[in-house]
Design a protein around this motif. Structure first.
Motif, short mmCIF file in Angstrom:
data_model
loop_
_atom_site.label_atom_id
_atom_site.label_comp_id
_atom_site.label_asym_id
_atom_site.label_seq_id
_atom_site.Cartn_x
_atom_site.Cartn_y
_atom_site.Cartn_z
N GLY A 45 0.83 -1.20 0.00
CA GLY A 45 0.00 0.00 0.00
C GLY A 45 0.86 1.25 0.00
N ALA A 46 1.92 1.22 0.79
CA ALA A 46 2.83 2.36 0.79
C ALA A 46 3.47 2.53 -0.58
N ILE A 47 3.87 1.40 -1.20
CA ILE A 47 4.50 1.47 -2.52
C ILE A 47 3.54 2.06 -3.54
N SER A 48 2.28 1.58 -3.50
CA SER A 48 1.29 2.09 -4.46
C SER A 48 1.01 3.57 -4.25
N THR A 49 1.24 4.05 -3.04
CA THR A 49 1.03 5.47 -2.77
C THR A 49 2.24 6.29 -3.23
N ILE A 50 3.42 5.74 -3.00
CA ILE A 50 4.64 6.53 -3.20
C ILE A 50 5.04 6.58 -4.67
N ILE A 51 4.95 5.43 -5.39
CA ILE A 51 5.46 5.39 -6.77
C ILE A 51 4.81 6.46 -7.66
N PRO A 52 3.45 6.57 -7.68
CA PRO A 52 2.88 7.58 -8.57
C PRO A 52 3.36 8.99 -8.23
N VAL A 53 3.54 9.28 -6.93
CA VAL A 53 3.98 10.62 -6.55
C VAL A 53 5.42 10.86 -7.01
N MET A 54 6.26 9.83 -6.82
CA MET A 54 7.66 9.97 -7.21
C MET A 54 7.81 10.04 -8.73
N CYS A 55 6.79 9.53 -9.46
CA CYS A 55 6.88 9.52 -10.91
C CYS A 55 5.99 10.59 -11.54
N ARG A 56 5.34 11.40 -10.68
CA ARG A 56 4.47 12.48 -11.14
C ARG A 56 3.45 11.99 -12.17
N THR A 57 2.75 10.93 -11.80
CA THR A 57 1.70 10.43 -12.69
C THR A 57 0.66 9.73 -11.83
N GLN A 58 -0.32 9.12 -12.47
CA GLN A 58 -1.33 8.36 -11.75
C GLN A 58 -0.97 6.88 -11.79
N ILE A 59 -1.44 6.14 -10.78
CA ILE A 59 -1.14 4.71 -10.73
C ILE A 59 -1.74 4.01 -11.95
N VAL A 60 -1.02 3.05 -12.49
CA VAL A 60 -1.54 2.24 -13.58
C VAL A 60 -2.38 1.11 -12.99
N GLY A 61 -3.58 0.92 -13.54
CA GLY A 61 -4.36 -0.27 -13.19
C GLY A 61 -4.92 -0.26 -11.78
N TYR A 62 -5.59 0.85 -11.39
CA TYR A 62 -6.22 0.92 -10.06
C TYR A 62 -7.13 -0.28 -9.84
N GLY A 63 -8.00 -0.53 -10.83
CA GLY A 63 -8.95 -1.63 -10.68
C GLY A 63 -8.26 -2.98 -10.60
N ALA A 64 -7.22 -3.15 -11.41
CA ALA A 64 -6.49 -4.42 -11.39
C ALA A 64 -5.82 -4.62 -10.04
N ILE A 65 -5.32 -3.53 -9.46
CA ILE A 65 -4.65 -3.66 -8.16
C ILE A 65 -5.66 -4.02 -7.08
N VAL A 66 -6.84 -3.37 -7.12
CA VAL A 66 -7.87 -3.72 -6.13
C VAL A 66 -8.25 -5.19 -6.29
N ALA A 67 -8.42 -5.63 -7.52
CA ALA A 67 -8.74 -7.05 -7.74
C ALA A 67 -7.62 -7.94 -7.21
N ALA A 68 -6.37 -7.48 -7.41
CA ALA A 68 -5.24 -8.28 -6.93
C ALA A 68 -5.26 -8.38 -5.40
N ILE A 69 -5.61 -7.26 -4.74
CA ILE A 69 -5.67 -7.29 -3.27
C ILE A 69 -6.72 -8.30 -2.82
N LEU A 70 -7.90 -8.22 -3.44
CA LEU A 70 -8.97 -9.15 -3.05
C LEU A 70 -8.55 -10.59 -3.31
N ALA A 71 -7.88 -10.82 -4.45
CA ALA A 71 -7.44 -12.17 -4.76
C ALA A 71 -6.42 -12.66 -3.73
#
Lengths: 212, 837
Positions: B283-309
């Motif tokens: 969760g920390a990584i998913s929060t930090i990477i987009p900020v450090m890369c000045r963009t939005q996270i790729v695949g929000y829905g896929a990541i949520v599905a991955a968490i549930l899985a």
């Protein structure tokens, strides 16, 4: 490198077909893992270029789901196939008994005359043929492991587990207890002596005529 | 301001003077002054930081223990430690790192960060936060004290029976583990409950589940796993402690128990545990990477599905810790596939993160450097994990140094590196200060070198046959250089962690002040003033941030009270509670303030633990009664004698306070508690089923006692409880409450009678022991329901009940229904056993 892989307890210097199959599996998986690590490393390194538009689904679905499922399927299928090949089967293999206790092993094996012979911390098996070890425990959980001949299996109170091992050539192979079992865990060692089937060692013959 | 998409628009409150608001809020929300203020503090910022700081102290202690292990193993016949001490130290190293570092660390991160990232003012149950902290601290201190006195646990952090049983492990070493860890786990359950409720009920209006920051999704996954994952361990620990203390057999073969039951219960917890630790880090990584890369996270829905899985799959692969216990190969194949399959959602996240880096422009700030360390280390650890999931290879590698290497790659790669990234990322918010350049980078490189130097060769050490948990290896000179390498680099690793700690301290003391929102963060935590105020936000966000909007932009508006529920004009701690799915505003919760009650409660529980350890079983009911009294006081302080007017949260919207709500936070909390409790109950039934079917020495030698009389009494007890469930649904008042109390007490008397009539001595056989436990479980819950009914009756007598304030009755109903249902199941099981023989 290969020199570093040798040793009396090394899974990487197998001395029988079962351990050899698993060693082969390891080297194959190591090669695959190295490739995958390299791939991820390259992908990470390439991200340090200019920003670019990327197709999201190619990353999350194609790479994330399908690629990983493909890789995993190959590994799983190989593992299943290999695991089935090295299982004990009802093929009349020689059966010996290993009973673990704090801290040693009591082995029962057929003597030269077919009568069971009991030994302490040394197991005698005929070379060149599969041997099934029935593993039990009298106190806590131990694990019977002869890395150069096969994988390990736990010795659990109240249960009898079966493990198949096989030595190609006569020789001495070291074994250890692999499941933590208290103060003597580190010294709970044993040896497996594989002998030529036509020349059983003295230990199996000298007890001939012992009371039944 | 654009309207939130769900059809409700909240216009801003008029701006006020920010400093005035700050003073008004601080008066209400700040901790008390001085040392007493530390004791009574319930604030999430204080407690979150305290959790994390304490966890770091335990990390240091665990690290020192690891150094002692490495010193012993540096030479083949080391005499640095004797075997007894070596066993204690490796047991404590694992137990400390798992239970006293990793879990409390992620709890602390969640507690500290979630209210900020969700734009609310505190966790749902601040006093529970404090209770959790004190239980963690006291439990940890008990374990450390045992280490100092040389009576620490010595049976491995996995505590396999029969080695950890009374016969083979006399003395209090094992009891220290069972009681100490269970004491600490109270904090895990407390954190899981309040993290779940906070995420589900305290989001800004319009922040639907699908618009939550990913960190909240990760923590939700974590907390649900904790709710379901910890109960099997708690049950196992309780059963083993009862076996050790009272000689009731559960794991002893001769009397119908089975050591494998312990392994199943332990790993039912133990494997989800790994993902419980990994998810917050991810969760920390998913929060930090987009900020450090000045963009939005790729695949929000896929990541949520991955968490549930991950949450789902992680409960299906515990058996891969048990590939060598003799389970048939085809059954193992199932768990092997599940274990490998769990790599898929992990891969989805890894590729989503790398894709995010491709889409953006990665900037190599220190947090990003640690994330690079994460990628390298965790990917390798994940791949060795897949190898270990393959059954034949596992038969060789299991319980060797290869597994030690693997788990450190996964845990340090998957948790410690991300946590270091998180520390350097959130440090400006914690201390308000920026970094001193250079030291952090140096620490990173030393840690990376030390880590891989230690653990990379350890794979080979395992493959050439070195088992885990041995202290000498005089017959294996081929392991010498491998172990020596690991030992030398482990000290490099330690120096790296020391540098990291120095960097953190120097930064907090000497770092230059940072501007607000230095990273241009994408979550509401960066919309706060600095240093972090006790109340977090002077007014609450009217809606979630829009993608790409820097959080710092809304900070001023919130500080001036233009958001919802500005200030503390009523002199109470208040925040907004929303509906679970839609994020629609529901009511305003009034929180309890600073109190020493949590400390008193945990001290009382600690008293119980110490009495158990001392073997003074006869006195333990006193401590339990004390806990009951404190629970009563805890509940009493939540009652109110009169109605409360609605509260204006925005110019056009007033909401009722929680006393007048049908869906309070407490109610959500009780649902979570019952989910955890239900898992414990299910684990208990699993235990009974497992032993009945699998254990040797069944059936029990003595036939069951009991006939028609007992059957009738059983049915009567369940019937009385059903009446209780009926009473709680009647009109609110004195009569239903006293009826509920009466029928529960009747049921309790019936259960006690049945226990006396029909139960064999529980020390006879596992069947009798489990029947006694089931009966006790039912009895305990009947007692709880009676307590609830009595509580409501008291409220009715004092005139505190009103149809407008339905909360407490709804809570009673949940507990009463749970009691009725579980008691009925227990009755069915017992009667079925009688019929089946």
């Amino acid at each position: 490198m290969l020199v570093g892989c040798d040793g009396p307890l090394s899974t990487l210097s197998p001395a029988g077909p079962i351990a050899a199959e698993i060693a082969w599996l390891w080297w194959a998986m190591l090669a695959g893992a190295a490739l995958l690590t390299l791939m991820v490393g390259v992908l990470v390194a390439m991200s340090f270029g200019r920003p670019r538009d990327i197709p999201e689904r190619r990353w999350t679905v194609t790479l994330g789901v399908w690629f990983s499922i493909a890789v995993l399927s190959v590994v799983l299928a190989t593992g299943l196939w290999l695991g089935e090949r090295i299982l004990p089967r009802d093929d009349g293999a020689v059966t010996v008994h290993a009973h673990g206790f704090q801290w040693g092993w009591r082995f029962t094996q057929p003597g030269a005359d077919g009568q069971p012979v009991e030994t302490l911390d040394t197991l005698y098996i005929p070379a060149g043929q599969p041997v099934d070890v029935l593993v039990t425990s009298g106190d806590v959980i131990h694990a019977f492991w002869v890395p150069r001949l096969a994988g390990k299996i736990d010795a659990i109170p109240g249960r009898e587990n079966r493990l198949r091992l096989q030595a190609d050539m006569p020789g001495r192979f070291d074994g250890v207890c692999a499941e933590f079992c208290g103060l003597g865990h580190a010294v709970m060692r044993f040896a497996v002596i594989a002998y030529p089937p036509d020349a059983p060692p003295e230990a199996l013959t000298q007890l001939e005529g012992a009371p039944e | 301001m654009t309207a939130p998409d769900k059809g409700f628009t909240l216009s801003p409150n008029p701006p006020q003077h920010a400093l005035h608001l700050h003073r008004e809020l601080n008066r209400v929300w700040a901790n008390d002054r001085g040392w007493w203020g530390q004791i009574t503090a319930v604030n999430h910022t204080t407690l979150g930081l305290r959790f994390m700081a304490t966890a770091l102290v335990f990390f240091a202690i665990g690290g020192v223990l690891a150094m002692m292990l490495r010193a012993q193993l540096a030479t083949p016949a080391g005499v640095f430690l004797d075997t007894e001490l070596y066993n204690q130290i490796f047991t404590m190293h694992g137990s400390i790192m798992m239970f006293l570092f990793a879990i409390p660390m992620l709890e602390g991160l969640g507690i500290w960060l979630l209210p900020k990232i969700l734009g609310t003012r505190d966790m749902a149950f601040p006093r529970l936060t404090a209770l959790g902290y004190w239980c963690y601290l006291f439990g940890g201190l008990i374990m450390l004290t045992a280490l100092l006195f040389g009576v620490a646990p010595r049976d491995g952090w996995f505590m396999y029976t029969p080695l950890s049983g009374a016969t083979h492990s006399p003395g209090i070493n094992a009891d220290i583990w069972l009681l100490g860890v269970t004491f600490v786990e109270i904090s895990a359950l407390a954190a899981a409950i309040e993290i779940t409720v906070t995420i589900l009920r305290q989001r800004p209006p319009g922040m639907t589940l699908t618009r939550m920051p990913l960190f909240a999704w990760y923590m939700l996954g974590t907390s649900v796993m904790m709710l379901v994952g910890f109960p099997p361990l708690i049950l196992g620990s309780v059963l083993l402690e009862v076996e050790r203390a009272f000689n009731w057999p559960f794991f002893e073969v001769a009397r119908g128990g089975d050591p494998l039951l312990w392994q199943h219960l332990f790993w039912l917890f133990g494997h989800p545990e790994v993902y419980i630790i990994f998810l917050p880090a991810a969760g920390a990584i998913s929060t930090i990477i987009p900020v450090m890369c000045r963009t939005q996270i790729v695949g929000y829905g896929a990541i949520v599905a991955a968490i549930l899985a991950l949450v789902f799959l992680s409960f299906g692969l515990w058996v891969h810790h048990m590939f060598t216990v003799g389970i048939p190969h085809m059954a193992l194949a199932f768990f092997s596939a599940a274990s490998a399959l769990v790599a898929v959602p992990t891969a989805v996240q890894i590729f989503a993160w790398i894709g995010t880096m491709w889409r953006g422009q990665p900037q190599m700030h220190l947090p990003m450097l640690h994330i690079m360390g994460f990628f390298l280390t965790f990917v390798m650890g994940g791949l060795t994990g897949v190898m270990l999931a393959i059954v034949p290879f596992n038969w060789q590698a299991h319980d060797t140094a290869f597994v030690t290497a693997h788990l450190h790659y996964v845990l340090i790669g998957g948790f410690v590196f991300p946590m270091m990234a998180a520390a350097s990322y959130w440090m400006p918010l914690i201390s308000g200060r920026g970094r001193i350049k250079g030291l952090g980078e140096a620490a990173f490189w030393v840690i990376l070198l030390g880590f891989h130097g230690t653990f990379f060769v350890m794979h080979l050490t395992g493959l050439v046959g070195m088992p885990r948990r041995i202290d000498t290896y005089p017959d294996n000179p081929e392991w010498i250089w491998l172990n020596l390498t690991s030992s030398i680099f482990s000290f490099v690793l330690t120096i790296g962690f020391a540098l990291f700690a120095i960097d953190m301290v120097l930064q907090a003391l000497l770092g230059p002040r940072t501007p607000r929102d230095p990273w241009k963060g994408q979550t509401l935590d960066w919309a706060m003033m600095r240093p972090t105020p006790s109340y977090t936000f002077a007014s609450l966000s009217t809606r979630p941030l829009t993608p790409g909007q820097p959080a710092g932009e809304v900070a001023l508006r919130l500080a001036r009270g233009e958001g919802l529920l500005p200030g503390a004009p009523r002199g109470r701690r208040e925040f907004l509670v929303t509906e679970i799915g839609t994020g629609r505003p529901d009511h305003v919760a009034i929180l309890p303030g600073n109190t020493a009650l949590p400390l008193a409660m945990s001290a009382m529980i600690g008293g119980f633990v110490l009495l158990m350890l001392a073997g003074l079983y006869i006195l333990t009911p006193l401590a339990l009664a004390g806990v009951g009294v404190l629970i009563w006081r805890w509940g009493r302080s939540l009652t109110t004698p009169h109605d409360h007017p609605p509260v204006s949260i925005a110019p056009e919207l007033s909401l009722p306070v929680h006393h007048h709500s049908r869906a309070t936070l407490v109610q959500s909390g009780i649902v979570c508690l019952l989910v955890a409790n239900g898992t414990l109950f299910a684990s208990l039934l699993f235990g009974l089923g497992f032993l009945t079917v699998v254990a040797p020495n069944w059936p029990a030698p003595l036939p069951l006692r009991g006939g028609m009389t007992e059957a009738i009494l059983t049915v009567a007890a369940v019937g009385a409880l059903a009446l209780g469930s009926l009473a709680v649904r009647l009109r609110i008042g004195v009569v239903p409450a006293i009826t509920g109390l009466a029928v529960n007490l009747l049921a309790l008397a019936l259960v006690a009678t049945l226990a006396a009539m029909a139960l064999h001595d529980p020390t006879n056989h596992a069947r009798d022991a489990l029947r006694a436990v089931l009966t006790g479980y039912a009895g305990l819950h009947v007692l709880m329901s009676a307590g609830f009914a009595g509580f409501v009756w008291q409220m009715a007598l004092r005139g505190e009940l009103s149809p407008n304030r339905p909360g407490v009755v709804a809570n009673w109903r949940l507990v009463q229904d749970y009691t009725t249902v579980t008691a009925a199941i227990v009755a069915l099981v017992v009667i079925w056993q009688g019929i089946a023989g």
